[in-house]
Scaffold this motif. Structure first.
Motif, PDB file in Angstrom:
ATOM      1  N   CYS A  60      -9.452 -16.138 -30.432  1.00 52.55           N
ATOM      2  CA  CYS A  60      -8.546 -15.846 -29.464  1.00 52.55           C
ATOM      3  C   CYS A  60      -8.223 -17.453 -28.930  1.00 52.55           C
ATOM      4  O   CYS A  60      -7.873 -17.970 -28.176  1.00 52.55           O
ATOM      5  CB  CYS A  60      -8.567 -14.878 -28.756  1.00 52.55           C
ATOM      6  SG  CYS A  60     -10.264 -14.704 -27.417  1.00 52.55           S
TER       7      CYS A  60
ATOM      8  N   ASN B  62     -12.427 -11.271 -23.997  1.00 55.51           N
ATOM      9  CA  ASN B  62     -11.166 -11.344 -24.028  1.00 55.51           C
ATOM     10  C   ASN B  62     -10.498 -10.711 -25.318  1.00 55.51           C
ATOM     11  O   ASN B  62      -9.405 -10.283 -24.820  1.00 55.51           O
ATOM     12  CB  ASN B  62     -10.596 -12.583 -24.431  1.00 55.51           C
ATOM     13  CG  ASN B  62      -8.871 -12.936 -24.080  1.00 55.51           C
ATOM     14  OD1 ASN B  62      -8.977 -12.631 -23.424  1.00 55.51           O
ATOM     15  ND2 ASN B  62      -8.576 -13.747 -24.895  1.00 55.51           N
ATOM     16  N   CYS B  63     -10.417 -11.171 -25.990  1.00 53.09           N
ATOM     17  CA  CYS B  63      -9.892 -10.071 -27.375  1.00 53.09           C
ATOM     18  C   CYS B  63     -10.900  -9.332 -28.344  1.00 53.09           C
ATOM     19  O   CYS B  63     -10.449  -8.162 -29.212  1.00 53.09           O
ATOM     20  CB  CYS B  63      -9.232 -11.007 -29.121  1.00 53.09           C
ATOM     21  SG  CYS B  63     -11.036 -12.331 -29.353  1.00 53.09           S
TER      22      CYS B  63
END
Length: 607
Positions: free
Chosen positions: A37, A10-11
């Motif tokens: 995150c 995701n991050c």
């Protein structure tokens, strides 16, 4: 211990998946939470999941296998309700495989839930979740409390409430039981712990149409605050400003956030008071703490990576009249470990330290006020000894970093492992060197002095000078004669703020004013003073970073005799100065004269 560093889908942050917490989305098939995150990878691509498990170490594969074999739905419900963590469930399952006991009874015996709550969850296992909902299956009181529009928007229905003596639970039908954001919102709205069940999306929507007119569902903006982003911003903001500590402290009207930078606390822009609950909840979730227990202090630690630097966060929570206070110690693991020659000792001081560490026995004391770098000195000594052929064992609270060839152990009084228990155990292993991060009481003080006759013992104390460290050990309960016989070296240190080199300039102060500020006539004569006027490089503070100064007391026979007859700290210091000791006061004045620090730092340290 295994380490499995991966990149978050995701991050894109890198973190150790072995040390990271399991999510509670699907207790039989959980994934790991990214500490940056706070997102798990349940929603990641199949390709990402496949690669993660393809290269995962045996530790993670074994834990996943144990969870997938769960036949008892009780464990799944308890994890979904955040009553137990996946890690605690795994430990109970391992115990169950050895004893054959029932899972619920094992969890009660471990204090993870009460017998009453076990009965509630056993009842919860038989809740019907129909394919078509009617009023008899739905708790309409909770439906209106949550808001029917929100329920339609998030595709959920409250089914039944279960009330215990200390906490209540809400069984919730959800089209997406893995939606932890929605679970947390419903928990806040109802004041209960939510236990999500799967509910058919069409069936949920069909029932709610009776409560929400066509076109009635609007976007509820107040429910979509990114609390995970707020937590992330607080932590990364502290790291980018080189803060050593983060303090999150609620009062009656505000949620205050302060950073400790170069030993000084600065208040930073803080979140709204109304966001206090979910922010603290997200922080505790990140730290693997009990989310709903705010009555007792809790501690945890985690490691994360940011811009090629690895950081350890030592997290403490403790009760506060207005909620809970959270303190986070930020340790840059990439720079924390230093060689003994790099911490700021003079050549003569370094020689004394190395001679004491290389000896066959003796007591070495490291001291200073809190937050003045004693841990850095301890670990520099450990690093020095790690290259020797000596057996080195430690008792630490906490362990900040693991060092090769050093046998490190962490004190845990709640499990019966305190300093005296650890000492009595270690001494039977015939170590060459023992490290102690604290000397908490008389029994430990006396034991340390006795053991120092057989091996080198290095212990840390909170004290303002080398001489007062010796007196403090005596006041703790060690006899003067024992201290005199055991003592090899005392190091006392202080961290002083360094003037920013980019905006430093000479700032003359008259001798008469220096004398009024506490200097003697000899000290004030000819002293050059400097100050930083503030610039972009130092965030307009005038200081950037801190430097360590030391006084090192190596007792000769005359000084040992003084200690044995119970001399005061002042008498010991005067005797040590005659023997060549250069005090912290003199070291600081020398740094002022060199333009490295300011007269204000001298006054603040009260030398």
């Amino acid at each position: 211990m295994d380490e499995y560093v991966i990149q978050c889908w995701n991050c894109l942050g890198e973190f150790d998946a072995v040390a990271a917490v399991w999510c509670s989305c699907d207790p039989k098939n959980p994934t790991k939470l990214c500490p940056y995150c706070l997102q798990c990878f349940c929603q990641a691509t199949d390709d990402f999941k496949g690669r993660f498990w393809q290269y995962a170490p045996a530790t993670l594969l074994s834990e996943r296998s144990s969870l997938r074999r769960i036949k008892d739905r009780l464990g799944e419900l308890l994890v979904r309700a955040h009553v137990v963590r996946v890690e605690q469930l795994l430990a109970a399952l391992e115990r169950q495989s050895q004893t054959g006991d029932k899972l619920g009874q094992l969890l009660v015996n471990n204090g993870l839930l009460s017998g009453e709550e076990l009965d509630l969850f056993l009842q919860m296992q038989s809740i019907p979740v129909p394919n078509e909902f009617s009023k008899e299956y739905v708790d309409t009181e909770q439906l209106h409390k949550i808001n029917p529009e929100f329920c339609l928007q998030r595709k959920l229905l409250p089914l039944q409430t279960f009330h215990g003596a200390n906490r209540s639970f809400l069984a919730l039908a959800m089209a997406n039981p893995q939606d932890m954001e929605t679970v947390e919102i419903v928990s806040r709205k109802t004041g209960m712990r939510v236990v999500p069940f799967y509910g058919d999306e069409f069936a949920v929507s069909s029932f709610l149409k009776n409560y929400v007119p066509p076109g009635g569902a609007r976007i509820l903006e107040q429910e979509t605050t990114d609390y995970q982003g707020i937590v992330r911003k607080i932590i990364t903001g502290a790291i980018k400003r080189h803060a050593s500590d983060i303090h999150i402290e609620p009062d009656a009207n505000n949620l205050n956030v302060r950073y400790r930078i170069d030993g000084v606390l600065y208040k930073v822009k803080s979140p709204s008071k109304k966001d206090q609950g979910p922010i603290l909840m997200n922080l505790k979730k990140l730290a693997k703490m009990d989310l709903y227990n705010s009555r007792i202090p809790q501690s945890s630690k985690m490691v994360l990576k940011l811009e090629e630097q690895r950081y350890q966060l030592n997290i403490l929570s403790f009760p506060n009249p207005y909620g809970e206070s959270i303190s986070i110690k930020v340790v840059n693991l990439s720079t924390f470990l230093r060689n003994l020659s790099e911490i700021g000792l003079t050549e003569g001081q370094l020689g004394l330290a190395e001679n004491s560490l290389d000896a066959r026995n003796g007591l070495v004391l490291i001291s200073g006020p809190l937050m003045n770098g004693c841990a850095t000195t301890e670990y520099a000594m450990m690093r020095y000894l790690s290259t020797s052929n000596k057996k080195v064992m430690t008792l630490e609270s906490p362990v900040f970093s693991h060092i090769k060839n050093i046998h490190q152990s962490e004190i845990n009084p709640s499990l019966g492992f305190d300093f005296i228990t650890g000492l009595n155990s270690i001494i039977r292993s015939n170590p060459d060197v023992i490290f102690m991060s604290d000397v908490p009481d008389a029994e430990v003080a006396a034991t340390v002095c006795k053991i120092a006759a057989k091996c080198v013992v290095i212990a840390s104390l909170n004290s303002i000078s080398a001489a007062s460290t010796i007196v403090l050990l005596r006041e703790l309960g060690a006899s003067s004669s024992l201290i005199s016989q055991a003592l090899s070296l005392v190091i006392n240190q202080r961290l002083i703020r360094k003037v920013c080199p980019h905006c430093s300039e000479k700032s003359p102060i008259s001798e008469s004013l220096l004398i009024r500020m506490g200097l003697s006539e000899d000290e004030a004569k000819g002293l050059n003073t400097y100050a930083g006027h503030g610039c972009k490089e130092c965030n307009y503070l005038g200081f950037t970073g801190r430097i360590a100064i030391f006084e090192v007391l190596s007792p000769d026979q005359n000084l040992k005799e003084m200690i044995a007859r119970g001399a005061s700290a002042l008498e010991i210091e005067r005797g040590a100065v005659r023997n060549g000791l250069v005090t912290l006061r003199s070291r600081c004045l020398d740094k002022i004269n060199q333009g490295l620090t300011t007269i204000e730092e001298f006054q603040k340290c009260k030398f």
